[in-house]
Design an enzyme around this catalytic site. Structure first.
Site, mmCIF file in Angstrom:
data_model
loop_
_atom_site.group_PDB
_atom_site.id
_atom_site.type_symbol
_atom_site.label_atom_id
_atom_site.label_comp_id
_atom_site.label_asym_id
_atom_site.label_seq_id
_atom_site.Cartn_x
_atom_site.Cartn_y
_atom_site.Cartn_z
ATOM 1 N N HIS A 190 15.901 50.325 28.388
ATOM 2 C CA HIS A 190 15.167 51.538 27.993
ATOM 3 C C HIS A 190 15.590 52.740 28.838
ATOM 4 C CE1 HIS A 190 12.680 51.720 31.622
ATOM 5 N NE2 HIS A 190 12.751 50.398 31.598
ATOM 6 N N HIS A 221 32.127 51.962 27.327
ATOM 7 C CA HIS A 221 32.230 50.627 26.735
ATOM 8 C C HIS A 221 31.396 49.663 27.569
ATOM 9 C CE1 HIS A 221 35.047 47.071 25.418
ATOM 10 N NE2 HIS A 221 33.769 46.789 25.274
HETATM 11 C C1 LIG Z 1 38.100 44.769 37.828
HETATM 12 C C2 LIG Z 1 39.366 44.737 37.006
HETATM 13 C C3 LIG Z 1 39.379 45.982 36.073
HETATM 14 C C4 LIG Z 1 40.533 44.828 37.980
HETATM 15 O O1 LIG Z 1 41.733 44.672 37.281
HETATM 16 P P1 LIG Z 1 43.122 44.815 38.078
HETATM 17 O O2 LIG Z 1 43.204 46.177 38.650
HETATM 18 O O3 LIG Z 1 44.207 44.410 37.152
HETATM 19 O O4 LIG Z 1 42.916 43.824 39.300
HETATM 20 P P2 LIG Z 1 43.802 42.581 39.746
HETATM 21 O O5 LIG Z 1 43.779 41.523 38.719
HETATM 22 O O6 LIG Z 1 45.109 43.107 40.238
HETATM 23 O O7 LIG Z 1 42.969 42.050 40.997
HETATM 24 C C5 LIG Z 1 42.922 42.752 42.244
HETATM 25 C C6 LIG Z 1 42.015 41.971 43.172
HETATM 26 O O8 LIG Z 1 40.664 42.073 42.731
HETATM 27 C C7 LIG Z 1 40.133 40.771 42.437
HETATM 28 N N1 LIG Z 1 39.337 40.900 41.207
HETATM 29 C C8 LIG Z 1 39.757 41.408 40.027
HETATM 30 N N2 LIG Z 1 38.751 41.393 39.136
HETATM 31 C C9 LIG Z 1 37.690 40.864 39.770
HETATM 32 C C10 LIG Z 1 36.378 40.599 39.347
HETATM 33 N N3 LIG Z 1 35.961 40.909 38.108
HETATM 34 N N4 LIG Z 1 35.521 40.077 40.246
HETATM 35 C C11 LIG Z 1 35.942 39.780 41.504
HETATM 36 N N5 LIG Z 1 37.185 40.009 41.958
HETATM 37 C C12 LIG Z 1 38.046 40.551 41.094
HETATM 38 C C13 LIG Z 1 41.339 39.866 42.246
HETATM 39 O O9 LIG Z 1 41.024 38.531 42.527
HETATM 40 C C14 LIG Z 1 42.316 40.473 43.215
HETATM 41 O O10 LIG Z 1 41.970 40.042 44.511
HETATM 42 P P3 LIG Z 1 43.104 39.754 45.634
HETATM 43 O O11 LIG Z 1 43.777 41.077 45.870
HETATM 44 O O12 LIG Z 1 42.324 39.268 46.795
HETATM 45 O O13 LIG Z 1 44.026 38.747 45.027
HETATM 46 C C15 LIG Z 1 39.479 43.447 36.113
HETATM 47 O O14 LIG Z 1 39.795 42.301 36.902
HETATM 48 C C16 LIG Z 1 38.215 43.155 35.344
HETATM 49 O O15 LIG Z 1 37.261 42.544 35.829
HETATM 50 N N6 LIG Z 1 38.224 43.620 34.073
HETATM 51 C C17 LIG Z 1 37.125 43.470 33.153
HETATM 52 C C18 LIG Z 1 37.674 42.894 31.847
HETATM 53 C C19 LIG Z 1 36.671 42.967 30.730
HETATM 54 O O16 LIG Z 1 35.551 43.374 30.881
HETATM 55 N N7 LIG Z 1 37.117 42.579 29.565
HETATM 56 C C20 LIG Z 1 36.308 42.668 28.375
HETATM 57 C C21 LIG Z 1 37.180 42.959 27.176
HETATM 58 S S1 LIG Z 1 36.195 43.292 25.748
#
Ligand SMILES: CC(C)(COP(=O)(O)OP(=O)(O)OC[C@H]1O[C@@H](n2cnc3c(N)ncnc32)[C@H](O)[C@@H]1OP(=O)(O)O)[C@@H](O)C(=O)NCCC(=O)NCCS
Length: 225
Positions: free
Chosen positions: A135, A144
């Site tokens: 709410h 998104h």
């Molecule tokens: C947060 C996010 C945007 C980061 O993406 P990125 O910049 O490509 O990050 P990376 O994969 O390079 O990860 C970088 C570090 O963050 C950590 N990390 C990434 N996503 C994380 C998450 N959601 N929770 C905890 N740690 C996370 C990785 O383990 C990595 O750690 P390290 O450096 O110790 O190895 C992505 O991981 C994420 O969570 N995206 C959401 C996807 C989503 O919602 N999809 C729905 C589609 S409809």
């Protein structure tokens, strides 16, 4: 209803087309800037790219932009609206949107989502599968809320922010614009513009406004067309 044009023929576009048919649109045509290479929509014809859509606008009773990248989606919405496109919102029949909530033009509410009373979502928003918006939340344009994410009451979210899949945000928190909330994060305090935060409780991973020029992180870019 007559013909709907959807710009963006990726996976998100298919969800949009399915939702549109359930809402009564009889004919769905796709447009995609990757045309003629993109061949992903077996059920719906791709008519051309965005420029073709602008030329063909007179044929359509509705136009929807199904581009996953929040900023590109809003840019296209504005460009099409400026050309007189009849931009529509789409609400899946299994979405629960309060009669007291407001969804901006060009917004998608997917199956199983709940938008509670007096929540306001800006134009071009996506409230994805099973997400909840509490709410009095106030969402800027192009936000998104990914599948299964939950915003408690009175949360404020800035423009083009991505609330990752399964993330939780407690009540009354303010999240800036161009923010990425990581999958499964638990947000218990404010998040600054351009930050990416992850974990429980959510902590900054990086500031995309400086480090990344505002571009999508690699793991999101793959799902953003
Ligand atoms: C947060 C996010 C945007 C980061 O993406 P990125 O910049 O490509 O990050 P990376 O994969 O390079 O990860 C970088 C570090 O963050 C950590 N990390 C990434 N996503 C994380 C998450 N959601 N929770 C905890 N740690 C996370 C990785 O383990 C990595 O750690 P390290 O450096 O110790 O190895 C992505 O991981 C994420 O969570 N995206 C959401 C996807 C989503 O919602 N999809 C729905 C589609 S409809």
């Amino acid at each position: 209803m007559s013909m709907l044009a959807i710009l963006g023929a990726g996976g998100h576009g298919k969800v949009v087309a399915d939702c549109a048919e359930l809402q009564g649109w009889e004919t769905v045509h796709f447009y995609d800037d990757a045309w003629p290479d993109r061949v992903t929509t077996e059920h719906w014809p791709i008519q051309g790219d965005g420029r073709h859509l602008i030329r063909n606008l007179r044929h359509y009773g509705g136009v929807f932009v199904a581009i996953g990248d929040n900023r590109r989606r809003c840019s296209w919405l504005q460009a099409l609206a400026a050309q007189g496109a009849p931009i529509v919102s789409l609400i899946h029949p299994a979405a629960m949107v309060s009669r007291y909530a407001e969804l901006g033009t060009g917004t998608l509410a997917v199956a199983g989502c709940i938008v509670n009373a007096f929540a306001r979502c800006g134009e071009g928003g996506i409230i994805n599968t099973g997400a909840t918006v509490g709410h009095d939340c106030l969402l800027g344009q192009g936000v998104h809320v990914a599948p299964g994410a939950n915003l408690a009451g009175q949360v404020v979210v800035g423009a083009h922010t991505w609330i990752g899949i399964g993330a939780k945000v407690i009540q009354c928190v303010t999240i800036g614009k161009e923010v990425f909330i990581g999958a499964g994060a638990t947000v218990i305090g404010s998040v600054r513009d351009g930050e990416t935060v992850v974990g429980t409780p959510a902590r900054p991973l990086r500031d995309t406004s400086d480090a990344n020029g505002g571009e999508l992180p690699p793991t999101l870019a793959a799902s953003a067309t």
